[in-house]
Motif scaffolding. Structure first.
Motif, PDB file in Angstrom:
ATOM      1  N   GLY A 162       0.781  -1.231   0.000  1.00  0.00           N
ATOM      2  CA  GLY A 162       0.000   0.000   0.000  1.00  0.00           C
ATOM      3  C   GLY A 162       0.809   1.275   0.000  1.00  0.00           C
ATOM      4  O   GLY A 162       0.246   2.370   0.079  1.00  0.00           O
ATOM      5  N   SER A 163       2.123   1.175  -0.093  1.00  0.00           N
ATOM      6  CA  SER A 163       2.954   2.382  -0.085  1.00  0.00           C
ATOM      7  C   SER A 163       2.720   3.215  -1.342  1.00  0.00           C
ATOM      8  O   SER A 163       2.324   2.697  -2.386  1.00  0.00           O
ATOM      9  CB  SER A 163       4.433   2.008   0.029  1.00  0.00           C
ATOM     10  OG  SER A 163       4.826   1.168  -1.044  1.00  0.00           O
ATOM     11  N   ASP A 164       2.943   4.507  -1.226  1.00  0.00           N
ATOM     12  CA  ASP A 164       2.685   5.441  -2.312  1.00  0.00           C
ATOM     13  C   ASP A 164       3.815   6.454  -2.367  1.00  0.00           C
ATOM     14  O   ASP A 164       4.615   6.560  -1.432  1.00  0.00           O
ATOM     15  CB  ASP A 164       1.341   6.147  -2.087  1.00  0.00           C
ATOM     16  CG  ASP A 164       0.789   6.777  -3.348  1.00  0.00           C
ATOM     17  OD1 ASP A 164       1.341   6.522  -4.434  1.00  0.00           O
ATOM     18  OD2 ASP A 164      -0.185   7.542  -3.246  1.00  0.00           O
ATOM     19  N   ASP A 165       3.881   7.204  -3.441  1.00  0.00           N
ATOM     20  CA  ASP A 165       4.927   8.212  -3.618  1.00  0.00           C
ATOM     21  C   ASP A 165       4.601   9.432  -2.752  1.00  0.00           C
ATOM     22  O   ASP A 165       3.643  10.154  -3.029  1.00  0.00           O
ATOM     23  CB  ASP A 165       5.004   8.606  -5.094  1.00  0.00           C
ATOM     24  CG  ASP A 165       6.073   9.664  -5.363  1.00  0.00           C
ATOM     25  OD1 ASP A 165       6.771  10.062  -4.415  1.00  0.00           O
ATOM     26  OD2 ASP A 165       6.202  10.085  -6.527  1.00  0.00           O
ATOM     27  N   PRO A 166       5.378   9.693  -1.700  1.00  0.00           N
ATOM     28  CA  PRO A 166       5.088  10.830  -0.816  1.00  0.00           C
ATOM     29  C   PRO A 166       5.315  12.174  -1.485  1.00  0.00           C
ATOM     30  O   PRO A 166       4.918  13.211  -0.947  1.00  0.00           O
ATOM     31  CB  PRO A 166       6.057  10.619   0.353  1.00  0.00           C
ATOM     32  CG  PRO A 166       7.196   9.862  -0.238  1.00  0.00           C
ATOM     33  CD  PRO A 166       6.591   8.955  -1.266  1.00  0.00           C
ATOM     34  N   ASN A 167       5.952  12.181  -2.657  1.00  0.00           N
ATOM     35  CA  ASN A 167       6.198  13.437  -3.368  1.00  0.00           C
ATOM     36  C   ASN A 167       5.043  13.845  -4.272  1.00  0.00           C
ATOM     37  O   ASN A 167       5.093  14.904  -4.908  1.00  0.00           O
ATOM     38  CB  ASN A 167       7.480  13.319  -4.196  1.00  0.00           C
ATOM     39  CG  ASN A 167       8.706  13.123  -3.331  1.00  0.00           C
ATOM     40  OD1 ASN A 167       8.871  13.806  -2.319  1.00  0.00           O
ATOM     41  ND2 ASN A 167       9.558  12.175  -3.693  1.00  0.00           N
ATOM     42  N   TYR A 168       4.017  12.990  -4.351  1.00  0.00           N
ATOM     43  CA  TYR A 168       2.837  13.325  -5.156  1.00  0.00           C
ATOM     44  C   TYR A 168       1.676  13.541  -4.193  1.00  0.00           C
ATOM     45  O   TYR A 168       1.016  12.608  -3.756  1.00  0.00           O
ATOM     46  CB  TYR A 168       2.527  12.195  -6.141  1.00  0.00           C
ATOM     47  CG  TYR A 168       1.476  12.548  -7.182  1.00  0.00           C
ATOM     48  CD1 TYR A 168       1.837  13.170  -8.368  1.00  0.00           C
ATOM     49  CD2 TYR A 168       0.129  12.247  -6.977  1.00  0.00           C
ATOM     50  CE1 TYR A 168       0.891  13.482  -9.331  1.00  0.00           C
ATOM     51  CE2 TYR A 168      -0.831  12.557  -7.928  1.00  0.00           C
ATOM     52  CZ  TYR A 168      -0.438  13.179  -9.106  1.00  0.00           C
ATOM     53  OH  TYR A 168      -1.393  13.482 -10.071  1.00  0.00           O
ATOM     54  N   ARG A 169       1.438  14.792  -3.856  1.00  0.00           N
ATOM     55  CA  ARG A 169       0.400  15.140  -2.891  1.00  0.00           C
ATOM     56  C   ARG A 169      -0.390  16.342  -3.400  1.00  0.00           C
ATOM     57  O   ARG A 169       0.175  17.250  -4.023  1.00  0.00           O
ATOM     58  CB  ARG A 169       1.012  15.459  -1.530  1.00  0.00           C
ATOM     59  CG  ARG A 169       1.547  14.218  -0.798  1.00  0.00           C
ATOM     60  CD  ARG A 169       0.419  13.322  -0.359  1.00  0.00           C
ATOM     61  NE  ARG A 169       0.886  12.116   0.303  1.00  0.00           N
ATOM     62  CZ  ARG A 169       1.051  10.956  -0.310  1.00  0.00           C
ATOM     63  NH1 ARG A 169       0.843  10.855  -1.607  1.00  0.00           N
ATOM     64  NH2 ARG A 169       1.439   9.896   0.377  1.00  0.00           N
ATOM     65  N   TRP A 170      -1.689  16.329  -3.105  1.00  0.00           N
ATOM     66  CA  TRP A 170      -2.530  17.403  -3.623  1.00  0.00           C
ATOM     67  C   TRP A 170      -3.786  17.564  -2.773  1.00  0.00           C
ATOM     68  O   TRP A 170      -4.134  16.743  -1.944  1.00  0.00           O
ATOM     69  CB  TRP A 170      -2.896  17.146  -5.078  1.00  0.00           C
ATOM     70  CG  TRP A 170      -3.560  15.801  -5.319  1.00  0.00           C
ATOM     71  CD1 TRP A 170      -2.935  14.608  -5.519  1.00  0.00           C
ATOM     72  CD2 TRP A 170      -4.961  15.537  -5.353  1.00  0.00           C
ATOM     73  NE1 TRP A 170      -3.858  13.609  -5.679  1.00  0.00           N
ATOM     74  CE2 TRP A 170      -5.111  14.153  -5.594  1.00  0.00           C
ATOM     75  CE3 TRP A 170      -6.104  16.323  -5.227  1.00  0.00           C
ATOM     76  CZ2 TRP A 170      -6.354  13.526  -5.692  1.00  0.00           C
ATOM     77  CZ3 TRP A 170      -7.356  15.716  -5.324  1.00  0.00           C
ATOM     78  CH2 TRP A 170      -7.472  14.330  -5.554  1.00  0.00           C
ATOM     79  N   GLY A 171      -4.481  18.648  -3.015  1.00  0.00           N
ATOM     80  CA  GLY A 171      -5.732  18.990  -2.361  1.00  0.00           C
ATOM     81  C   GLY A 171      -6.424  20.054  -3.209  1.00  0.00           C
ATOM     82  O   GLY A 171      -5.997  20.311  -4.335  1.00  0.00           O
ATOM     83  N   PRO A 172      -7.459  20.669  -2.714  1.00  0.00           N
ATOM     84  CA  PRO A 172      -8.058  20.489  -1.388  1.00  0.00           C
ATOM     85  C   PRO A 172      -9.083  19.358  -1.404  1.00  0.00           C
ATOM     86  O   PRO A 172      -9.262  18.687  -2.422  1.00  0.00           O
ATOM     87  CB  PRO A 172      -8.739  21.842  -1.158  1.00  0.00           C
ATOM     88  CG  PRO A 172      -9.218  22.221  -2.546  1.00  0.00           C
ATOM     89  CD  PRO A 172      -8.130  21.748  -3.478  1.00  0.00           C
ATOM     90  N   LEU A 173      -9.772  19.182  -0.294  1.00  0.00           N
ATOM     91  CA  LEU A 173     -10.883  18.243  -0.253  1.00  0.00           C
ATOM     92  C   LEU A 173     -12.053  18.845  -1.023  1.00  0.00           C
ATOM     93  O   LEU A 173     -12.301  20.052  -0.981  1.00  0.00           O
ATOM     94  CB  LEU A 173     -11.309  17.971   1.191  1.00  0.00           C
ATOM     95  CG  LEU A 173     -10.230  17.395   2.111  1.00  0.00           C
ATOM     96  CD1 LEU A 173     -10.806  17.138   3.492  1.00  0.00           C
ATOM     97  CD2 LEU A 173      -9.643  16.137   1.526  1.00  0.00           C
ATOM     98  N   GLU A 174     -12.786  17.975  -1.724  1.00  0.00           N
ATOM     99  CA  GLU A 174     -13.931  18.417  -2.518  1.00  0.00           C
ATOM    100  C   GLU A 174     -15.091  17.436  -2.317  1.00  0.00           C
ATOM    101  O   GLU A 174     -14.877  16.239  -2.150  1.00  0.00           O
ATOM    102  CB  GLU A 174     -13.573  18.438  -4.012  1.00  0.00           C
ATOM    103  CG  GLU A 174     -12.350  19.279  -4.370  1.00  0.00           C
ATOM    104  CD  GLU A 174     -11.906  19.046  -5.803  1.00  0.00           C
ATOM    105  OE1 GLU A 174     -11.963  19.989  -6.601  1.00  0.00           O
ATOM    106  OE2 GLU A 174     -11.503  17.903  -6.122  1.00  0.00           O
TER     107      GLU A 174
END
Length: 264
Positions: A162-174
């Motif tokens: 379940g690990s993921d790339d911590p450098n790919y992050r985004w928002g906001p909540l919708e």
């Protein structure tokens, strides 16, 4: 006189016995109350910890620090998550006002999907971009929950853990539900706990009506819905979890991978 003395001694003996029995009953009653109080307190603590762990682990890439914080009953160790998107996250404008339809193939089973760029333009832009690039081909659906009120399959991880790339992050909540309810067929975005900008590559499919409590950041972005083939997911869920799963939450008994994910 001797008879009277014996009667008095016998009466006093009976009184002492009754008083001793009454004291024993009182002590037993107090002990039961203490035991009940301790049991209720332990149950409440266990329930709170389970909810905290559920919210924290329900993320695209929980760190050891986050997990330890959840076990201690604390909030996310990051006091002020960065409210910015990674450089390679597409603009919400690329999906705003658009509706995308397509197919998600899981272990050769086809799930029809609809992604809504009107209510969740940023999330729709991300899923469209990642699916167009072929990112999801070969990715894992690594997490399955099977409790009565919490039924989902989480997908999009490049590794089975379940690990993921911590450098790919985004928002906001919708488009998060005010009542914390996610109907069967909902497609929503997984994220790290207590972080409105903790979305990544992963998403989840709700296969039965599910209640997910909001955390300090809010709920989870609902980006679309299943239009056909929800039975593909329910069959995966019916097969159960791998041995060792706790609290109806773990890896599917048979590995689940995404063969393809297309949107147009």
């Amino acid at each position: 006189m001797a008879t009277k003395s014996r009667d008095e001694r016998e009466a006093r003996r009976r009184i002492r016995q009754m008083e001793a029995k009454r004291a024993l009953r009182q002590e037993q009653g107090k002990r039961r109350k203490r035991d009940n109080t301790l049991a209720i307190t332990a149950a409440i603590v266990a329930l709170v910890l389970a909810v905290v762990l559920q919210l924290t682990v329900f993320s695209s890439n929980p760190t050891e620090e986050e997990y330890a914080a959840a076990q201690a009953g604390l909030s996310s160790p990051s006091a002020s998550p960065a409210a910015t998107n990674s450089a390679d996250v597409p603009s919400a404008d690329t999906a705003a006002g658009k509706t995308f339809t397509g197919e998600l193939t899981l272990n050769s089973g086809v799930v029809g999907v609809q992604i809504d760029g009107t209510t969740a333009p940023q999330a729709a832009a991300v899923l469209k971009s990642l699916s167009d690039s072929g990112y999801y081909a070969g990715a894992f659906c690594h997490r399955l929950t099977t409790s009565d009120t919490f039924g989902l399959l989480q997908c999009g991880a490049k590794a089975e853990d379940g690990s993921d790339d911590p450098n790919y992050r985004w928002g906001p909540l919708e488009n998060t539900p005010a009542d914390n309810k996610y109907p069967a067929g909902t497609i929503a975005v997984a994220r790290s706990g207590n972080n409105a900008y903790g979305n990544g590559h992963q998403f989840f499919i709700v296969y039965k009506d599910t209640l997910i409590p909001s955390d300090s950041a809010g709920g989870y972005t609902i980006v679309g819905k299943v239009t056909s083939g929800l039975d593909v997911v329910t069959k995966i869920a019916a097969a159960g979890l791998k041995a060792g799963a706790a609290n109806n939450d773990g890896a599917p008994v048979a590995p689940v991978t995404i063969d393809s994910f297309s949107l147009k």
